[in-house]
Scaffold this motif. Structure first.
Motif, mmCIF file in Angstrom:
data_model
loop_
_atom_site.group_PDB
_atom_site.id
_atom_site.type_symbol
_atom_site.label_atom_id
_atom_site.label_comp_id
_atom_site.label_asym_id
_atom_site.label_seq_id
_atom_site.Cartn_x
_atom_site.Cartn_y
_atom_site.Cartn_z
ATOM 1 N N LYS A 103 0.808 -1.224 0.000
ATOM 2 C CA LYS A 103 0.000 0.000 0.000
ATOM 3 C C LYS A 103 0.835 1.266 0.000
ATOM 4 C CE LYS A 103 -3.957 -2.190 2.236
ATOM 5 N NZ LYS A 103 -4.877 -2.179 3.416
ATOM 6 N N LYS A 104 1.964 1.242 0.727
ATOM 7 C CA LYS A 104 2.760 2.472 0.816
ATOM 8 C C LYS A 104 3.378 2.863 -0.519
ATOM 9 C CE LYS A 104 7.134 0.344 2.273
ATOM 10 N NZ LYS A 104 8.180 0.314 3.334
ATOM 11 N N ASN A 105 3.435 1.910 -1.473
ATOM 12 C CA ASN A 105 4.016 2.206 -2.782
ATOM 13 C C ASN A 105 2.965 2.380 -3.863
ATOM 14 O OD1 ASN A 105 6.675 2.095 -1.826
ATOM 15 N ND2 ASN A 105 6.791 -0.109 -2.110
ATOM 16 N N ALA A 106 1.692 2.402 -3.480
ATOM 17 C CA ALA A 106 0.630 2.521 -4.470
ATOM 18 C C ALA A 106 0.735 3.820 -5.262
ATOM 19 C CB ALA A 106 -0.734 2.438 -3.783
ATOM 20 N N GLY A 107 1.266 4.862 -4.639
ATOM 21 C CA GLY A 107 1.394 6.148 -5.318
ATOM 22 C C GLY A 107 2.318 6.119 -6.517
ATOM 23 N N LEU A 108 3.194 5.105 -6.590
ATOM 24 C CA LEU A 108 4.101 5.012 -7.737
ATOM 25 C C LEU A 108 3.339 4.848 -9.045
ATOM 26 C CD1 LEU A 108 6.976 2.696 -6.427
ATOM 27 C CD2 LEU A 108 7.151 5.106 -7.039
ATOM 28 N N LEU A 109 2.150 4.280 -8.991
ATOM 29 C CA LEU A 109 1.373 4.071 -10.209
ATOM 30 C C LEU A 109 1.006 5.399 -10.868
ATOM 31 C CD1 LEU A 109 -1.012 1.186 -9.072
ATOM 32 C CD2 LEU A 109 1.258 1.032 -10.104
ATOM 33 N N ASP A 110 0.972 6.464 -10.083
ATOM 34 C CA ASP A 110 0.661 7.786 -10.625
ATOM 35 C C ASP A 110 1.910 8.634 -10.852
ATOM 36 O OD1 ASP A 110 -2.128 7.294 -10.480
ATOM 37 O OD2 ASP A 110 -2.085 7.753 -8.331
ATOM 38 N N ARG A 111 3.078 8.031 -10.610
ATOM 39 C CA ARG A 111 4.341 8.751 -10.807
ATOM 40 C C ARG A 111 5.232 7.906 -11.720
ATOM 41 N NH1 ARG A 111 3.700 9.168 -5.157
ATOM 42 N NH2 ARG A 111 5.516 7.852 -4.748
ATOM 43 N N PRO A 112 4.978 7.962 -13.025
ATOM 44 C CA PRO A 112 5.668 7.051 -13.962
ATOM 45 C C PRO A 112 7.175 7.173 -13.959
ATOM 46 C CG PRO A 112 4.501 8.791 -15.141
ATOM 47 C CD PRO A 112 4.040 8.848 -13.723
ATOM 48 N N LEU A 113 7.714 8.371 -13.760
ATOM 49 C CA LEU A 113 9.169 8.514 -13.786
ATOM 50 C C LEU A 113 9.793 7.804 -12.603
ATOM 51 C CD1 LEU A 113 11.640 9.632 -15.171
ATOM 52 C CD2 LEU A 113 11.326 11.782 -13.925
ATOM 53 N N GLU A 114 9.194 7.940 -11.421
ATOM 54 C CA GLU A 114 9.711 7.234 -10.246
ATOM 55 C C GLU A 114 9.559 5.733 -10.406
ATOM 56 O OE1 GLU A 114 8.605 8.664 -6.377
ATOM 57 O OE2 GLU A 114 8.171 10.654 -7.181
ATOM 58 N N LEU A 115 8.429 5.292 -10.970
ATOM 59 C CA LEU A 115 8.226 3.856 -11.177
ATOM 60 C C LEU A 115 9.227 3.322 -12.183
ATOM 61 C CD1 LEU A 115 6.745 1.216 -10.817
ATOM 62 C CD2 LEU A 115 5.004 2.022 -12.449
ATOM 63 N N TRP A 116 9.418 4.054 -13.288
ATOM 64 C CA TRP A 116 10.393 3.624 -14.300
ATOM 65 C C TRP A 116 11.781 3.501 -13.680
ATOM 66 C CZ3 TRP A 116 14.992 4.601 -16.488
ATOM 67 C CH2 TRP A 116 15.257 4.089 -17.758
ATOM 68 N N THR A 117 12.158 4.490 -12.877
ATOM 69 C CA THR A 117 13.481 4.478 -12.257
ATOM 70 C C THR A 117 13.649 3.274 -11.348
ATOM 71 O OG1 THR A 117 13.577 6.897 -12.334
ATOM 72 C CG2 THR A 117 15.091 5.797 -10.835
ATOM 73 N N ARG A 118 12.619 2.964 -10.567
ATOM 74 C CA ARG A 118 12.706 1.802 -9.688
ATOM 75 C C ARG A 118 12.792 0.514 -10.499
ATOM 76 N NH1 ARG A 118 9.064 1.025 -4.339
ATOM 77 N NH2 ARG A 118 10.161 2.988 -3.959
ATOM 78 N N MET A 119 12.028 0.418 -11.575
ATOM 79 C CA MET A 119 12.084 -0.784 -12.415
ATOM 80 C C MET A 119 13.464 -0.961 -13.016
ATOM 81 S SD MET A 119 8.379 -0.494 -14.354
ATOM 82 C CE MET A 119 8.670 -1.946 -15.383
ATOM 83 N N PHE A 120 14.072 0.134 -13.418
ATOM 84 C CA PHE A 120 15.418 0.077 -13.989
ATOM 85 C C PHE A 120 16.427 -0.349 -12.932
ATOM 86 C CE2 PHE A 120 19.279 2.533 -15.497
ATOM 87 C CZ PHE A 120 19.615 1.630 -16.495
ATOM 88 N N GLU A 121 16.293 0.174 -11.724
ATOM 89 C CA GLU A 121 17.237 -0.138 -10.652
ATOM 90 C C GLU A 121 17.164 -1.606 -10.244
ATOM 91 O OE1 GLU A 121 16.183 2.630 -7.624
ATOM 92 O OE2 GLU A 121 17.369 4.278 -8.479
#
Length: 428
Positions: A103-121
């Motif tokens: 739940k604490k990371n649900a906001g990443l779905l609305d922040r594509p750049l942060e989500l992309w960065t995490r996926m890359f990492e």
């Protein structure tokens, strides 16, 4: 080419197909989904997800007149990659036989750049999902993270590009480093290398779907696009517009007439191992010796059980210096014992388009390596200034000079220093 803004990078990230898939998958998970006893997606759910996400998997493939029944979602590599990527990105987790959202990371779905960065990492953690197991398993499956890190690091050092054959060779050298293959036949090594190349190409293909690499030069080379360069830089502490930048003054202790110092702008989030490289380049050292960063609380350097230092790769300048007025000590060469005082003079905001680190000012030439520390340097200058000194000729020969006047302790060129800093990789 102008540097893309954060908004432009976010738009690029939002269009990446793997980002869309992870968002759709996380939405599908909803409040939670039941898993199999082996904690896999059920086959019924897998049939739905393959179509929903467009993973490209084929369920119950037919070869000729024969149908090969899919027995587990584990056989579906595209779907498995999505699931493991979502887990590694901390969008979902397994608990009590169920797949549930974090739940604490649900906001990443609305922040594509942060989500992309995490996926890359977290991509280097996906070896088990991307590389086949069992018969045909490559060495890269066991050492996926090391191979991917080596290839990306090499691309970074070479300006963002690597020839595809060189990438395959580097991955092979990396994964075989721990093995002795002398007794293997030529046929065995050829087969193992082919499987390794297959898995690296598969990994690069998925990174290409993410927009983290792209093929250039008619498919003969691989390149890091701007988004990947930005993400790698951020992971190493490179600032975005408005991020904190520290103005620091680095002074070499015990040296006078002139004093030797440099004033730099460096990202506040720069890791200490990279800050070490910056100090070396700005001061003019050759990086031939050990070093340590010291505060009143701890010492940081290369991890070594005998030295007992904390790992400098896991600490940043901001954490040690703690804002304006903060001080740390940096010692280089434990024989000569060159101690540097690092003082944070100001905390500023990064400017768009300005590459960091940058040298603002300085004074004094860097002493020669291995000259005996501050005392030895003072003695060297006295000897060079006195042609009658019995050590004069030997000192000239050691420095490779013809005359003592050729050594100028006042020599410092801020433009040349910035050229050296610019030549450093912007990310590692």
């Amino acid at each position: 080419m102008p540097t893309p803004t954060r908004e432009q990078l976010a738009a690029i990230a939002a269009e990446a197909e793997p980002v869309r898939r992870l968002c759709a998958f996380t939405m599908w998970v909803g409040a939670g989904r039941k898993l199999t006893q082996t904690e896999r997606i059920t086959l019924a759910d897998a049939r739905e997800l393959v179509g929903l996400l467009g993973t490209g998997d084929e369920i119950d493939p037919k070869i000729g007149d024969r149908v090969f029944r899919t027995k587990s979602s584990e056989e579906l590599s595209g779907l498995s990659t999505v699931v493991e990527w979502a887990k590694a990105s901390r969008l979902v987790r397994v608990t009590g036989g169920r797949l549930v959202p974090v739940k604490k990371n649900a906001g990443l779905l609305d922040r594509p750049l942060e989500l992309w960065t995490r996926m890359f990492e977290v991509f280097p953690q996906l070896g088990a999902a991307l590389c086949p197991s069992g018969w045909g398993e490559s060495l890269m499956r066991r050492h996926f993270e090391e191979a991917i890190d080596a290839v990306l690091a090499s691309m970074s050092r070479q300006g963002g590009t690597i020839r595809l054959p060189d990438a395959c060779a580097l991955a092979w050298e990396t994964v075989t480093a721990e093995y002795v293959l002398d007794d293997a036949t030529h046929e065995q090594r050829t087969a193992w290398r082919a499987m390794n190349d297959r898995d690296l190409r598969r990994a690069l293909d998925v990174l290409g779907q993410l927009g983290a690499v792209r093929l250039v030069n008619a498919g003969k080379s691989v390149e890091l696009p701007e988004l990947a360069r930005w993400a790698i830089g951020r992971s190493q502490g490179m600032p975005g517009p408005g991020d904190p930048v520290l103005q620091v003054k680095i002074t070499l202790a015990g040296v006078a007439e002139p004093a030797v110092w440099r004033r730099l702008l460096v990202p506040a989030g720069i890791r200490l191992d990279r800050f070490h490289e910056v100090i070396q380049a700005a001061m003019g050292w050759d990086n031939h010796h050990l070093h340590v960063f010291a505060t009143d609380l701890a010492n940081y350097g290369r991890p070594d059980p005998e030295l007992g230092y904390q790992d400098e790769r896991k600490a940043t300048l901001r954490e040690l210096a703690r804002g304006q007025g903060g001080r740390i000590r940096y010692t280089y060469d434990f024989g000569d014992d060159w101690e540097h005082e690092v003082v944070v003079e100001q905390v500023l905001a990064a400017e768009l388009g300005l590459r960091y680190p940058v040298c603002l000012a300085g004074e004094g030439a860097c002493p020669p390596e291995d000259c005996g520390g501050a005392w030895g340097y003072a003695h060297l200058r006295e000897v060079l200034a006195d042609p009658a000194d019995h050590e004069h000729d030997d000192m000239l020969a050691w420095l490779g000079l013809e005359k003592g006047e050729e050594f100028d302790p006042y020599s410092f060129d801020v433009d040349r220093t910035n050229q050296t800093l610019t030549a450093m990789p912007a990310w590692w």
